[in-house]
Design an enzyme around this catalytic site. Structure first.
Site, short mmCIF file in Angstrom:
data_model
loop_
_atom_site.label_atom_id
_atom_site.label_comp_id
_atom_site.label_asym_id
_atom_site.label_seq_id
_atom_site.Cartn_x
_atom_site.Cartn_y
_atom_site.Cartn_z
N HIS A 101 0.82 -1.22 0.00
CA HIS A 101 0.00 0.00 0.00
C HIS A 101 0.85 1.27 0.00
CE1 HIS A 101 0.36 0.19 4.54
NE2 HIS A 101 0.32 1.49 4.26
N ASP A 131 0.09 -7.44 1.75
CA ASP A 131 0.52 -6.05 1.83
C ASP A 131 2.05 -5.94 1.83
OD1 ASP A 131 0.07 -3.31 1.81
OD2 ASP A 131 0.15 -3.14 4.00
N SER A 209 4.70 2.65 7.96
CA SER A 209 4.32 1.51 7.13
C SER A 209 5.47 1.04 6.26
CB SER A 209 3.14 1.89 6.23
OG SER A 209 1.98 2.11 6.99
#
Length: 368
Positions: A101, A131, A209
Protein backbone atom coordinates in the site's frame (compact mmCIF):
# COMPACT_ATOMS: atom_id res chain seq x y z
CA UNK A 1 -5.64 -19.22 -11.67
CA UNK A 2 -5.91 -19.52 -15.44
CA UNK A 3 -2.72 -20.81 -17.07
CA UNK A 4 -2.93 -18.18 -19.81
CA UNK A 5 -3.12 -15.25 -17.39
CA UNK A 6 0.21 -13.41 -17.57
CA UNK A 7 2.23 -13.23 -14.37
CA UNK A 8 3.16 -9.85 -12.93
CA UNK A 9 6.80 -10.49 -13.86
CA UNK A 10 5.85 -11.11 -17.51
CA UNK A 11 3.61 -8.05 -17.56
CA UNK A 12 6.42 -5.87 -16.22
CA UNK A 13 8.86 -7.32 -18.72
CA UNK A 14 6.46 -6.82 -21.63
CA UNK A 15 5.75 -3.18 -20.82
CA UNK A 16 9.37 -2.17 -21.26
CA UNK A 17 11.64 0.07 -19.25
CA UNK A 18 9.55 3.18 -19.73
CA UNK A 19 6.46 1.83 -17.97
CA UNK A 20 8.51 0.07 -15.33
CA UNK A 21 10.14 3.38 -14.54
CA UNK A 22 6.74 5.07 -14.32
CA UNK A 23 5.32 2.45 -11.99
CA UNK A 24 8.34 1.67 -9.89
CA UNK A 25 10.14 4.98 -9.68
CA UNK A 26 13.38 4.29 -11.48
CA UNK A 27 14.30 7.94 -11.87
CA UNK A 28 17.65 7.36 -13.59
CA UNK A 29 19.57 4.49 -15.18
CA UNK A 30 21.07 1.93 -12.82
CA UNK A 31 24.34 3.07 -11.33
CA UNK A 32 23.73 6.78 -11.87
CA UNK A 33 20.91 7.53 -9.45
CA UNK A 34 22.82 7.59 -6.17
CA UNK A 35 23.13 11.06 -4.67
CA UNK A 36 25.02 11.45 -1.43
CA UNK A 37 23.56 13.40 1.44
CA UNK A 38 24.62 14.90 4.71
CA UNK A 39 22.83 13.39 7.70
CA UNK A 40 22.44 15.45 10.85
CA UNK A 41 23.21 12.42 13.00
CA UNK A 42 26.83 12.47 11.78
CA UNK A 43 27.42 15.88 13.29
CA UNK A 44 29.88 15.55 16.19
CA UNK A 45 28.03 16.92 19.20
CA UNK A 46 29.31 17.33 22.75
CA UNK A 47 27.76 15.91 25.92
CA UNK A 48 25.67 13.18 24.30
CA UNK A 49 24.00 10.64 26.54
CA UNK A 50 25.21 7.07 26.84
CA UNK A 51 21.92 5.64 25.60
CA UNK A 52 20.72 2.12 26.44
CA UNK A 53 20.48 -1.40 25.07
CA UNK A 54 17.72 -0.07 22.79
CA UNK A 55 20.20 2.48 21.44
CA UNK A 56 22.57 -0.36 20.59
CA UNK A 57 19.87 -2.16 18.62
CA UNK A 58 18.94 1.06 16.85
CA UNK A 59 22.52 1.83 15.87
CA UNK A 60 23.05 -1.71 14.60
CA UNK A 61 20.20 -1.58 12.07
CA UNK A 62 19.29 2.03 11.32
CA UNK A 63 21.61 2.20 8.29
CA UNK A 64 19.47 -0.52 6.69
CA UNK A 65 16.13 1.29 7.18
CA UNK A 66 15.08 3.72 4.49
CA UNK A 67 12.55 6.43 3.92
CA UNK A 68 10.34 5.61 0.92
CA UNK A 69 9.04 8.57 -1.06
CA UNK A 70 6.35 7.87 -3.62
CA UNK A 71 5.44 10.41 -6.28
CA UNK A 72 2.38 10.61 -8.48
CA UNK A 73 -0.21 9.73 -5.83
CA UNK A 74 -2.08 11.69 -3.18
CA UNK A 75 -1.37 10.47 0.33
CA UNK A 76 -4.63 10.49 2.33
CA UNK A 77 -2.68 10.22 5.59
CA UNK A 78 -0.57 13.34 5.09
CA UNK A 79 -2.77 15.31 2.67
CA UNK A 80 0.39 15.70 0.58
CA UNK A 81 -0.85 16.29 -2.94
CA UNK A 82 0.87 14.04 -5.43
CA UNK A 83 3.21 12.45 -2.90
CA UNK A 84 3.17 9.69 -0.31
CA UNK A 85 5.78 8.29 2.01
CA UNK A 86 6.57 5.29 4.12
CA UNK A 87 9.46 3.13 5.26
CA UNK A 88 11.37 0.07 4.12
CA UNK A 89 14.39 -2.07 4.97
CA UNK A 90 17.09 -3.96 3.11
CA UNK A 91 16.26 -7.64 2.66
CA UNK A 92 19.42 -8.51 0.75
CA UNK A 93 22.16 -6.56 -1.02
CA UNK A 94 19.87 -5.56 -3.89
CA UNK A 95 16.31 -5.67 -2.59
CA UNK A 96 14.21 -3.67 -0.17
CA UNK A 97 10.96 -4.74 1.50
CA UNK A 98 8.09 -2.35 2.12
CA UNK A 99 4.27 -2.44 2.05
CA UNK A 100 2.24 -2.86 -1.11
CA UNK A 101 0.00 0.00 0.00
CA UNK A 102 3.02 2.32 0.29
CA UNK A 103 4.10 1.95 -3.34
CA UNK A 104 0.78 1.01 -4.98
CA UNK A 105 -0.10 3.25 -7.95
CA UNK A 106 3.03 5.37 -7.54
CA UNK A 107 4.67 6.78 -10.64
CA UNK A 108 8.11 7.19 -9.05
CA UNK A 109 9.66 5.75 -5.90
CA UNK A 110 12.85 7.14 -4.36
CA UNK A 111 14.61 5.93 -1.23
CA UNK A 112 16.73 7.86 1.23
CA UNK A 113 19.04 6.12 3.69
CA UNK A 114 19.74 7.54 7.13
CA UNK A 115 23.22 8.63 6.00
CA UNK A 116 21.50 10.99 3.56
CA UNK A 117 22.15 9.02 0.35
CA UNK A 118 19.35 8.76 -2.20
CA UNK A 119 18.74 5.92 -4.61
CA UNK A 120 16.36 5.06 -7.43
CA UNK A 121 14.41 1.80 -7.52
CA UNK A 122 12.65 -0.68 -9.75
CA UNK A 123 9.53 -2.57 -8.79
CA UNK A 124 10.22 -6.30 -8.50
CA UNK A 125 6.90 -7.57 -7.18
CA UNK A 126 3.89 -6.74 -5.02
CA UNK A 127 1.34 -8.81 -3.14
CA UNK A 128 -1.97 -7.22 -2.26
CA UNK A 129 -3.03 -10.07 0.02
CA UNK A 130 -0.06 -9.79 2.38
CA UNK A 131 0.52 -6.05 1.83
CA UNK A 132 4.15 -6.72 0.92
CA UNK A 133 6.24 -5.32 -1.92
CA UNK A 134 9.85 -5.67 -3.06
CA UNK A 135 11.92 -2.98 -4.74
CA UNK A 136 15.31 -3.41 -6.37
CA UNK A 137 17.65 -0.61 -5.33
CA UNK A 138 20.34 1.03 -7.42
CA UNK A 139 22.56 1.74 -4.45
CA UNK A 140 23.07 0.79 -0.81
CA UNK A 141 25.66 2.45 1.46
CA UNK A 142 28.53 0.34 2.77
CA UNK A 143 27.12 0.45 6.30
CA UNK A 144 23.68 -0.78 5.20
CA UNK A 145 23.52 -4.54 5.71
CA UNK A 146 20.47 -6.75 5.10
CA UNK A 147 18.19 -7.35 8.07
CA UNK A 148 17.30 -10.93 8.98
CA UNK A 149 13.74 -12.13 9.33
CA UNK A 150 13.27 -13.78 12.72
CA UNK A 151 13.00 -17.56 12.53
CA UNK A 152 11.19 -17.63 15.88
CA UNK A 153 7.48 -17.02 16.30
CA UNK A 154 6.85 -13.95 18.49
CA UNK A 155 5.21 -14.29 21.88
CA UNK A 156 3.00 -11.88 23.80
CA UNK A 157 5.11 -9.76 26.14
CA UNK A 158 8.22 -9.87 23.97
CA UNK A 159 9.93 -6.47 23.72
CA UNK A 160 10.06 -5.00 20.21
CA UNK A 161 11.12 -1.78 18.50
CA UNK A 162 9.40 -0.10 15.56
CA UNK A 163 11.89 1.80 13.38
CA UNK A 164 10.84 4.01 10.51
CA UNK A 165 9.73 7.46 9.45
CA UNK A 166 6.42 8.47 11.08
CA UNK A 167 5.09 11.64 9.47
CA UNK A 168 8.36 11.84 7.54
CA UNK A 169 10.46 12.09 10.70
CA UNK A 170 13.36 9.99 9.49
CA UNK A 171 15.07 7.44 11.69
CA UNK A 172 12.49 7.38 14.48
CA UNK A 173 12.19 4.53 16.96
CA UNK A 174 9.42 3.53 19.37
CA UNK A 175 9.47 0.78 21.98
CA UNK A 176 6.78 -1.62 23.05
CA UNK A 177 5.86 -5.24 23.38
CA UNK A 178 4.12 -7.80 21.25
CA UNK A 179 0.57 -7.44 22.52
CA UNK A 180 -1.08 -10.06 20.31
CA UNK A 181 -0.19 -12.73 17.76
CA UNK A 182 -1.86 -14.54 14.87
CA UNK A 183 -4.38 -11.76 14.31
CA UNK A 184 -6.32 -11.40 11.08
CA UNK A 185 -6.93 -7.76 10.20
CA UNK A 186 -9.54 -6.61 7.71
CA UNK A 187 -8.25 -5.17 4.45
CA UNK A 188 -9.53 -1.72 3.43
CA UNK A 189 -12.07 -3.21 1.04
CA UNK A 190 -13.05 -5.78 3.72
CA UNK A 191 -13.25 -8.56 1.11
CA UNK A 192 -10.53 -10.49 2.94
CA UNK A 193 -8.26 -10.25 5.98
CA UNK A 194 -4.49 -10.00 6.22
CA UNK A 195 -3.39 -13.25 7.95
CA UNK A 196 -0.89 -13.92 10.74
CA UNK A 197 -0.58 -10.30 11.86
CA UNK A 198 1.52 -9.31 14.88
CA UNK A 199 -0.09 -6.79 17.23
CA UNK A 200 2.08 -4.35 19.17
CA UNK A 201 1.68 -1.40 21.51
CA UNK A 202 4.82 0.25 20.09
CA UNK A 203 3.79 3.61 18.63
CA UNK A 204 3.06 3.19 14.91
CA UNK A 205 1.95 6.17 12.84
CA UNK A 206 1.55 7.13 9.17
CA UNK A 207 4.99 6.83 7.61
CA UNK A 208 6.00 3.78 9.68
CA UNK A 209 4.32 1.51 7.13
CA UNK A 210 6.79 -0.87 5.51
CA UNK A 211 9.43 -0.43 8.20
CA UNK A 212 10.71 -3.21 10.45
CA UNK A 213 9.37 -4.27 13.83
CA UNK A 214 12.45 -5.86 15.40
CA UNK A 215 13.35 -7.87 18.48
CA UNK A 216 16.23 -6.90 20.76
CA UNK A 217 18.65 -8.89 18.60
CA UNK A 218 17.74 -6.73 15.62
CA UNK A 219 15.84 -9.49 13.81
CA UNK A 220 12.68 -8.49 11.96
CA UNK A 221 9.60 -9.81 13.78
CA UNK A 222 7.21 -8.16 11.34
CA UNK A 223 6.80 -5.60 8.57
CA UNK A 224 4.81 -2.68 9.99
CA UNK A 225 1.45 -2.56 8.25
CA UNK A 226 -0.74 -0.02 10.04
CA UNK A 227 -1.57 1.73 13.26
CA UNK A 228 -4.95 0.95 14.71
CA UNK A 229 -5.07 3.82 17.19
CA UNK A 230 -5.37 3.55 20.97
CA UNK A 231 -1.85 2.10 21.28
CA UNK A 232 -2.44 -0.73 18.83
CA UNK A 233 -0.23 -1.26 15.80
CA UNK A 234 0.00 -4.16 13.38
CA UNK A 235 2.78 -5.82 11.40
CA UNK A 236 2.79 -8.57 8.78
CA UNK A 237 4.61 -11.45 10.46
CA UNK A 238 8.15 -12.44 9.57
CA UNK A 239 6.86 -15.97 9.00
CA UNK A 240 4.53 -14.78 6.24
CA UNK A 241 7.14 -12.40 4.80
CA UNK A 242 9.58 -15.31 4.69
CA UNK A 243 7.17 -17.19 2.40
CA UNK A 244 6.12 -14.24 0.24
CA UNK A 245 9.24 -12.13 -0.30
CA UNK A 246 11.51 -14.74 -1.96
CA UNK A 247 8.71 -15.60 -4.39
CA UNK A 248 8.15 -11.92 -5.20
CA UNK A 249 11.85 -11.65 -6.02
CA UNK A 250 11.76 -14.74 -8.24
CA UNK A 251 8.32 -14.43 -9.86
CA UNK A 252 6.99 -10.94 -9.17
CA UNK A 253 3.86 -12.28 -7.49
CA UNK A 254 2.67 -14.75 -4.86
CA UNK A 255 -0.33 -17.09 -4.91
CA UNK A 256 -2.38 -17.49 -1.72
CA UNK A 257 -4.52 -20.49 -0.83
CA UNK A 258 -8.27 -20.02 -1.07
CA UNK A 259 -11.15 -21.99 0.43
CA UNK A 260 -14.09 -20.02 -0.94
CA UNK A 261 -16.29 -19.88 2.15
CA UNK A 262 -17.98 -17.36 4.38
CA UNK A 263 -17.13 -18.06 7.99
CA UNK A 264 -17.71 -17.15 11.61
CA UNK A 265 -15.78 -18.11 14.73
CA UNK A 266 -17.86 -20.38 16.97
CA UNK A 267 -18.81 -18.68 20.23
CA UNK A 268 -21.12 -19.97 22.96
CA UNK A 269 -24.29 -18.94 21.15
CA UNK A 270 -23.24 -20.49 17.84
CA UNK A 271 -22.30 -23.67 19.69
CA UNK A 272 -25.67 -23.84 21.45
CA UNK A 273 -27.67 -23.32 18.26
CA UNK A 274 -25.71 -26.02 16.42
CA UNK A 275 -25.63 -28.65 19.17
CA UNK A 276 -21.88 -28.43 19.73
CA UNK A 277 -20.34 -29.53 22.99
CA UNK A 278 -17.64 -26.82 22.93
CA UNK A 279 -17.43 -23.27 21.65
CA UNK A 280 -14.55 -23.84 19.25
CA UNK A 281 -14.06 -24.06 15.50
CA UNK A 282 -15.18 -22.10 12.46
CA UNK A 283 -18.78 -22.15 11.25
CA UNK A 284 -19.21 -22.19 7.46
CA UNK A 285 -21.89 -19.59 6.80
CA UNK A 286 -21.98 -19.79 3.00
CA UNK A 287 -20.15 -21.24 0.00
CA UNK A 288 -18.74 -19.22 -2.90
CA UNK A 289 -20.30 -20.58 -6.09
CA UNK A 290 -17.67 -22.31 -8.22
CA UNK A 291 -15.04 -22.01 -5.47
CA UNK A 292 -12.92 -24.83 -4.05
CA UNK A 293 -15.45 -25.59 -1.29
CA UNK A 294 -18.42 -25.73 -3.66
CA UNK A 295 -19.79 -29.28 -3.55
CA UNK A 296 -17.44 -30.27 -0.73
CA UNK A 297 -18.45 -28.20 2.28
CA UNK A 298 -21.95 -27.11 3.30
CA UNK A 299 -22.99 -23.63 4.34
CA UNK A 300 -25.64 -22.71 6.90
CA UNK A 301 -29.17 -23.75 5.97
CA UNK A 302 -30.86 -21.10 8.10
CA UNK A 303 -30.30 -18.45 10.74
CA UNK A 304 -31.84 -17.67 14.10
CA UNK A 305 -31.72 -14.33 15.85
CA UNK A 306 -30.02 -14.19 19.22
CA UNK A 307 -29.36 -10.90 20.98
CA UNK A 308 -30.27 -9.07 17.81
CA UNK A 309 -27.74 -10.91 15.64
CA UNK A 310 -28.27 -13.63 13.01
CA UNK A 311 -26.71 -16.94 14.07
CA UNK A 312 -25.94 -19.50 11.33
CA UNK A 313 -27.51 -22.91 11.82
CA UNK A 314 -27.08 -26.19 9.98
CA UNK A 315 -23.80 -25.68 8.14
CA UNK A 316 -20.42 -27.35 8.60
CA UNK A 317 -18.18 -26.42 11.51
CA UNK A 318 -14.46 -26.85 10.83
CA UNK A 319 -12.43 -28.26 13.73
CA UNK A 320 -9.11 -29.30 12.15
CA UNK A 321 -7.15 -29.08 8.90
CA UNK A 322 -4.58 -31.80 8.32
CA UNK A 323 -4.71 -32.63 12.02
CA UNK A 324 -4.04 -29.08 13.21
CA UNK A 325 -6.72 -27.57 15.48
CA UNK A 326 -8.65 -24.62 14.04
CA UNK A 327 -10.22 -22.95 17.10
CA UNK A 328 -11.22 -19.70 15.35
CA UNK A 329 -11.02 -17.72 12.10
CA UNK A 330 -7.59 -16.31 13.02
CA UNK A 331 -6.15 -19.82 13.30
CA UNK A 332 -7.74 -20.75 9.97
CA UNK A 333 -6.22 -17.73 8.22
CA UNK A 334 -2.78 -18.40 9.73
CA UNK A 335 -2.85 -22.09 8.80
CA UNK A 336 -3.82 -21.39 5.20
CA UNK A 337 -1.18 -18.66 4.91
CA UNK A 338 1.76 -20.51 6.45
CA UNK A 339 1.08 -24.21 5.97
CA UNK A 340 -0.64 -24.59 2.60
CA UNK A 341 -0.33 -23.66 -1.06
CA UNK A 342 -2.83 -23.52 -3.95
CA UNK A 343 -3.67 -26.85 -5.57
CA UNK A 344 -2.82 -28.78 -2.41
CA UNK A 345 -5.42 -31.20 -1.09
CA UNK A 346 -6.16 -30.89 2.63
CA UNK A 347 -8.13 -33.07 5.02
CA UNK A 348 -10.79 -31.10 6.90
CA UNK A 349 -12.30 -32.49 10.10
CA UNK A 350 -15.73 -31.00 10.70
CA UNK A 351 -19.10 -31.27 12.39
CA UNK A 352 -22.01 -31.96 10.05
CA UNK A 353 -25.59 -33.00 10.80
CA UNK A 354 -24.84 -33.87 14.41
CA UNK A 355 -21.67 -35.91 13.93
CA UNK A 356 -18.00 -35.56 13.04
CA UNK A 357 -16.76 -36.36 9.54
CA UNK A 358 -13.81 -35.64 7.26
CA UNK A 359 -13.73 -34.13 3.78
CA UNK A 360 -10.87 -33.79 1.29
CA UNK A 361 -10.65 -30.39 -0.42
CA UNK A 362 -8.27 -29.08 -3.07
CA UNK A 363 -7.38 -25.48 -2.38
CA UNK A 364 -7.72 -22.77 -5.01
CA UNK A 365 -5.88 -19.50 -5.61
CA UNK A 366 -7.21 -16.26 -4.16
CA UNK A 367 -7.91 -13.61 -6.78
CA UNK A 368 -8.57 -9.94 -6.34
Amino acid sequence: MNDDRPTRRRVLAATGAGLVGAVAGCSAPSGTSSIEGGPTRDIDRDNTADGSSFTEVYESIIDSVTQVRVFGVSDPLTDDEGRGQGSGFLYDENHLVTNDHVVADGEEVDLQYINGDWTGTRLVGTDYFSDLAVLEVDHAPDDATPLSLSDERPVVGQEVLAIGNPYGLEGSMSKGIVSGIERSVNAPDRQFSFPDVVQTDAAVNPGNSGGPLVDLDGNVVGVVHAGGGNNIGFAISAALADRVVPTLIDDGEYDHSYLGIGLLSVDRIVAEENGLEAATGVAVTDIVSGGPADGVLEGATSTVERRGEPIPVGGDVIFEIDGEPIPDRHALATHLALETSPDETVEISLWRDGSETTESLTLGTRSR
